[in-house]
Every structure is written in C-alpha cells, then in structure tokens.
Design an enzyme around this catalytic site. Structure first.
Site, mmCIF file in Angstrom:
data_model
loop_
_atom_site.group_PDB
_atom_site.id
_atom_site.type_symbol
_atom_site.label_atom_id
_atom_site.label_comp_id
_atom_site.label_asym_id
_atom_site.label_seq_id
_atom_site.Cartn_x
_atom_site.Cartn_y
_atom_site.Cartn_z
ATOM 1 N N HIS A 22 43.280 51.098 38.580
ATOM 2 C CA HIS A 22 43.451 51.238 40.030
ATOM 3 C C HIS A 22 44.389 52.396 40.379
ATOM 4 O O HIS A 22 44.571 52.707 41.548
ATOM 5 C CB HIS A 22 44.009 49.944 40.648
ATOM 6 C CG HIS A 22 43.020 48.821 40.670
ATOM 7 N ND1 HIS A 22 43.223 47.635 40.020
ATOM 8 C CD2 HIS A 22 41.802 48.708 41.257
ATOM 9 C CE1 HIS A 22 42.182 46.830 40.205
ATOM 10 N NE2 HIS A 22 41.301 47.469 40.939
ATOM 11 N N ARG A 48 44.485 49.665 48.798
ATOM 12 C CA ARG A 48 45.172 48.701 47.926
ATOM 13 C C ARG A 48 46.444 49.319 47.337
ATOM 14 O O ARG A 48 47.390 48.625 47.001
ATOM 15 C CB ARG A 48 44.226 48.221 46.818
ATOM 16 C CG ARG A 48 43.055 47.425 47.373
ATOM 17 C CD ARG A 48 42.308 46.669 46.309
ATOM 18 N NE ARG A 48 41.411 47.488 45.532
ATOM 19 C CZ ARG A 48 40.519 47.006 44.663
ATOM 20 N NH1 ARG A 48 40.428 45.709 44.462
ATOM 21 N NH2 ARG A 48 39.722 47.799 43.979
ATOM 22 N N ASP A 214 31.874 41.728 44.462
ATOM 23 C CA ASP A 214 33.201 41.441 43.909
ATOM 24 C C ASP A 214 34.155 41.247 45.077
ATOM 25 O O ASP A 214 34.398 42.175 45.848
ATOM 26 C CB ASP A 214 33.668 42.617 43.041
ATOM 27 C CG ASP A 214 34.934 42.268 42.292
ATOM 28 O OD1 ASP A 214 35.858 41.697 42.919
ATOM 29 O OD2 ASP A 214 35.017 42.546 41.090
ATOM 30 N N GLU A 240 31.637 37.004 43.121
ATOM 31 C CA GLU A 240 32.720 37.062 42.120
ATOM 32 C C GLU A 240 34.099 36.944 42.749
ATOM 33 O O GLU A 240 34.377 37.558 43.781
ATOM 34 C CB GLU A 240 32.616 38.399 41.376
ATOM 35 C CG GLU A 240 33.765 38.639 40.392
ATOM 36 C CD GLU A 240 33.511 39.816 39.483
ATOM 37 O OE1 GLU A 240 32.356 40.020 39.076
ATOM 38 O OE2 GLU A 240 34.487 40.541 39.179
ATOM 39 N N GLU A 268 38.912 36.984 36.033
ATOM 40 C CA GLU A 268 39.545 38.216 35.548
ATOM 41 C C GLU A 268 41.065 38.153 35.668
ATOM 42 O O GLU A 268 41.760 38.838 34.926
ATOM 43 C CB GLU A 268 38.959 39.463 36.225
ATOM 44 C CG GLU A 268 39.385 39.685 37.652
ATOM 45 C CD GLU A 268 38.700 40.894 38.277
ATOM 46 O OE1 GLU A 268 37.477 40.856 38.469
ATOM 47 O OE2 GLU A 268 39.402 41.876 38.575
ATOM 48 N N ASP A 291 39.625 39.348 31.237
ATOM 49 C CA ASP A 291 39.898 40.734 30.861
ATOM 50 C C ASP A 291 40.583 40.666 29.494
ATOM 51 O O ASP A 291 41.590 39.966 29.344
ATOM 52 C CB ASP A 291 40.810 41.388 31.902
ATOM 53 C CG ASP A 291 41.019 42.863 31.624
ATOM 54 O OD1 ASP A 291 40.580 43.680 32.443
ATOM 55 O OD2 ASP A 291 41.629 43.193 30.582
ATOM 56 N N HIS A 318 35.821 41.083 32.008
ATOM 57 C CA HIS A 318 36.109 42.055 33.064
ATOM 58 C C HIS A 318 36.500 43.380 32.396
ATOM 59 O O HIS A 318 37.344 43.395 31.496
ATOM 60 C CB HIS A 318 37.279 41.547 33.911
ATOM 61 C CG HIS A 318 37.870 42.591 34.804
ATOM 62 N ND1 HIS A 318 39.086 43.182 34.553
ATOM 63 C CD2 HIS A 318 37.391 43.177 35.932
ATOM 64 C CE1 HIS A 318 39.337 44.067 35.505
ATOM 65 N NE2 HIS A 318 38.326 44.089 36.351
ATOM 66 N N GLU A 338 30.279 44.527 31.335
ATOM 67 C CA GLU A 338 30.573 45.282 32.566
ATOM 68 C C GLU A 338 30.938 46.719 32.225
ATOM 69 O O GLU A 338 31.620 46.983 31.231
ATOM 70 C CB GLU A 338 31.760 44.649 33.313
ATOM 71 C CG GLU A 338 32.175 45.489 34.525
ATOM 72 C CD GLU A 338 33.320 44.923 35.362
ATOM 73 O OE1 GLU A 338 34.044 44.025 34.881
ATOM 74 O OE2 GLU A 338 33.489 45.405 36.488
HETATM 75 C C1 LIG Z 1 36.012 46.513 42.443
HETATM 76 C C2 LIG Z 1 37.061 45.448 42.368
HETATM 77 O O1 LIG Z 1 37.711 45.338 43.586
HETATM 78 C C3 LIG Z 1 38.080 45.686 41.279
HETATM 79 O O2 LIG Z 1 38.713 46.912 41.492
HETATM 80 C C4 LIG Z 1 37.480 45.667 39.898
HETATM 81 C C5 LIG Z 1 36.976 44.317 39.536
HETATM 82 O O3 LIG Z 1 37.424 43.308 40.033
HETATM 83 C C6 LIG Z 1 35.892 44.194 38.566
HETATM 84 O O4 LIG Z 1 35.533 45.192 37.938
HETATM 85 O O5 LIG Z 1 35.421 43.094 38.398
HETATM 86 MG MG LIG Z 2 36.120 41.533 39.622
#
Ligand SMILES: C[C@H](O)[C@H](O)CC(=O)C(=O)O
Ligand SMILES: [Mg+2]
Length: 394
Positions: A22, A48, A214, A240, A268, A291, A318, A338
C-alpha cells in the site's frame, strides 16, 4: 545430515512498495477512494494513506548461518517489527539449527503471547519464519515447495486484484477482484455506484469471467447483505472481507444471508491456527485468505491449511507473492492464487513486491509453471538497489 547453525538474525526496514504494497506513489489505483472502516470520517475517505495505511513500511529479516548462507524474507511491519525481531525473537534462533522451525515458532509465539497473538507481532514472527524456510531451502539446495511436499499440479493459475478486471481478462487471468469504492457512509447513492461498476465490468468481461468485490473490512452486515443480493444479478463470485475481522458473528450471519452460490471470503487480517479455527468453526466463510507474511508464516499456514482441508474449505492466500506460490502449488485445497496488480493503472503485470526482490516470478497469460519456482529457498534475492536501514541491533 547436520546443517550449519544459525549465527545471526538481522532486521531491516525499507520504504516504497514491496511487501508494504500500500506504500505507493500518487495516482495509484490502490489509493483511489477505496471503501474502508475509516471512510465514515470524510477527511479519510479519499485516500487510505491519509489515515496511515502505509505507515509501517517493509520489514526485511535476514538469517545468516554459520557457513555464511543467508536466508531472508520480506513482510509488512517496518521499524516496530524490526525492534521485535532484533530485541525479542532473535534469541530463539541464534545458535540453533534451522531444522528446528517447529520449536522456534512455538517459542516465538509463546514468548510474545503476553503482548502479541495477532497483528504486528505475528507479522514479525511470520517474517522470521519465512526467512528460516528460505535459509533451509538454500542450505538444502531445494525450493521451499519441495520441502512442503512437492507440487500437486504443473502450474498455478491466478485471478488478478485491481481496478481493471477487463484488462486482467485480456492478460489471461481467470478472474478479477475489484476494490469496493463506496461504503455505508456514502448511502444509497454509493451503493448504486458500486453496483454500476460491477455491471460495467460484467458487460466488458462477459458472463464467464469471475468478478469479485474486495470490501476491505468497510461494511456492516446489513449493507453487505444488500450489496451481495444486488450483485447477484451481475454474477458476483465472492464478497471479500465485508466486515471487521473481529466480527465472527457477523460473518456467520452474512454467510447464511448471502445469495445461493455466492461465496463469502475473509481472513487476510486473521492470524494463527486459533484465529482460523474460529472462522471455520463458526462457519464464517467458504474460502479463507491467510496472508503468508501475516498469518504466522509457512509453519503456521500448514496447520491452518490442514484444518481447512478437513472441513472442505479452500485456502487462497492473500497476496504474499513467492511465499504464496511455493505454498499453493503444494496443496489440493488451494486450487488457484491471487495476483495483486501493482502497476499504478492495473494495466500491466508487474512483480507484486516490486522493487524489493530480484527474480520474483510473475504469471504469464495468468499462469506460472511450477518449474519457475525451481531455485533454492523461495528463489528470490533482495534487490541491492533498495536501501536497507537497520534501526536496531542486539
Ligand atoms: C484492494 C484491497 O483494498 C487491498 O488493497 C488488497 C486486498 O485486500 C487483497 O488483495 O485482497
Ligand atoms: Mg482482500
């Protein structure tokens, strides 16, 4: 066979993208009015980064063996995690054999339990655990996925996360997960905009391409249920992380209330076998998304995954780049992976942890051959062009 022992553990901090994905520059899709739990405050709605999503930066853990071999890993955690690694966790590794990862994990977890259990401390533990697996692979001259049991399929297939599922389809991905842009604070108008974005992507991508939302913990149960039902018409495959990771009861209710055939996914921001046990025993979701750099590392993920397998729950990590690839290729209940589109406009494939790793594999036509992972350890090196800062020593 006796392996060299662990001589030293070192922790560094790096800024700019990479494992703290991020931490991107202006104009990136990942920081463009994405729904979050902070979006109820108008001043934190557009970005964010405005509330500090990138405040930590990347933690780099290096573990050097007595023969000079160095294993390393990157995760989110920055300076506070570097402190924990140097001042607390290092003691559980130095002088030990890298083969003792179970005992080391146990001591790292229970030695920090009085202030740890989830979040930053488990990120730090994960970073050490992954560096240990990298070292073990390098010492044994084997890729980590061989140490985890070997490939159960010839290649990985990927869905893409980003603002442009339509472009991801053209790049060969099996689906596209979009960030939800508007949360409950933006009312009915925001809800309509969310559905309109989905409708537009469905129109562009055709009926068979997976589309997912998401929600990054931004919604409440009522909004999530309404969103899911309105999205049903456009074939949303899954919803999600709709709710706070602490709201196990809300997830259980959402799973019951979601339209038939739509999957509920989360995890995640969950950690350890105990956190995932709660998600699974309470029947919160259809797919768990640990993750690898945040859930406790590979050592813990193996336990989480075995539990999920016995319950018929899929494990689709994740993000996590190579740490996910080496794991997913070895598990029957992780049928795809992913890929986070880190190009600012989500219009091309760029290594997920760019620019921190050298040799980071990327999908081609949405796929990656298992043989692309055939290098010792996780098969990547730290990019010498990135500046490492070591804020603490021990
Ligand atoms: C896109 C989502 O807000 C975040 O940055 C990434 C994520 O939650 C995901 O890859 O799953
Ligand atoms: Mg996500």
């Amino acid at each position: 066979m006796t392996l060299p022992t662990i001589k030293q553990v070192r922790a560094y901090v790096v800024r700019g993208g990479g494992a703290d994905y991020h931490d991107q520059g202006d104009g990136h899709w990942i920081d463009d009015h994405i729904a979050t739990p902070m979006a109820k405050y108008p001043e934190y709605r557009q970005s964010r980064q405005s509330f500090g999503i990138n405040v930590l930066g990347t933690l780099v853990v290096e573990i050097e063996a007595s023969d000079g071999t160095v294993g390393f890993a990157v995760t989110t955690g920055g300076e506070p995690a570097a402190y924990i690694v140097e001042k607390h966790l290092a003691r559980f590794l130095e002088g030990r054999s890298p083969t003792d990862y179970e005992k080391i994990w146990d001591q790292m977890y229970f030695g920090t339990q009085y202030y740890g259990r989830k979040g930053l401390v488990v990120n730090a533990i994960s970073g050490v655990d992954l560096a240990l697996w990298d070292l073990l692979g390098k010492l044994r001259q084997e890729p980590v996925y061989h140490l985890l049991g070997g490939a159960v399929r010839d290649e990985l297939s990927f869905y893409a996360t980003g603002a442009r599922p339509d472009l991801a389809k053209g790049m060969g991905f099996i689906g596209g997960k979009m960030p939800l842009h508007h949360g409950p604070a933006e009312g009915e108008e925001g809800l309509k905009k969310n559905i309109q974005e989905l409708a537009t992507m469905r129109e562009r991508c055709g009926d068979d391409f997976w589309l997912m939302f998401d929600c990054w913990m931004a919604l409440d149960l009522n909004y999530a249920t309404r969103l899911a039902h309105k999205a049903k018409e456009y074939g949303l495959k899954w919803i999600e992380e709709a709710l706070s990771p602490d709201d196990y009861w809300g997830y259980a209710a959402l799973k019951k209330a979601a339209p038939a055939g739509m999957l509920v996914t989360t995890g995640e921001h969950e950690a350890t076998r105990w956190g995932f046990r709660m998600l699974m025993e309470m029947e919160c979701c259809d797919i768990i998304q640990p993750d690898v750099g945040w859930c406790g590392g590979v050592t813990e993920l193996l336990k989480i995954s075995a539990m999920a397998d016995s319950r018929g729950v899929m494990v689709i990590p994740h993000g996590s780049s190579v740490y996910s690839y080496h794991f997913v290729i070895t598990r029957h209940n992780s049928p795809f992976a992913e890929f986070l589109m880190m190009a600012p406009k989500a219009d091309q494939v760029q290594p997920m942890f760019h620019p921190q790793l050298l040799g980071e594999p990327v999908p081609e036509n949405g796929r990656l051959k298992a043989t692309a992972l055939d290098k010792p350890g996780f098969g990547v090196e730290l990019n010498p062009a990135v500046t490492l800062h070591r804020p603490y020593t021990h």
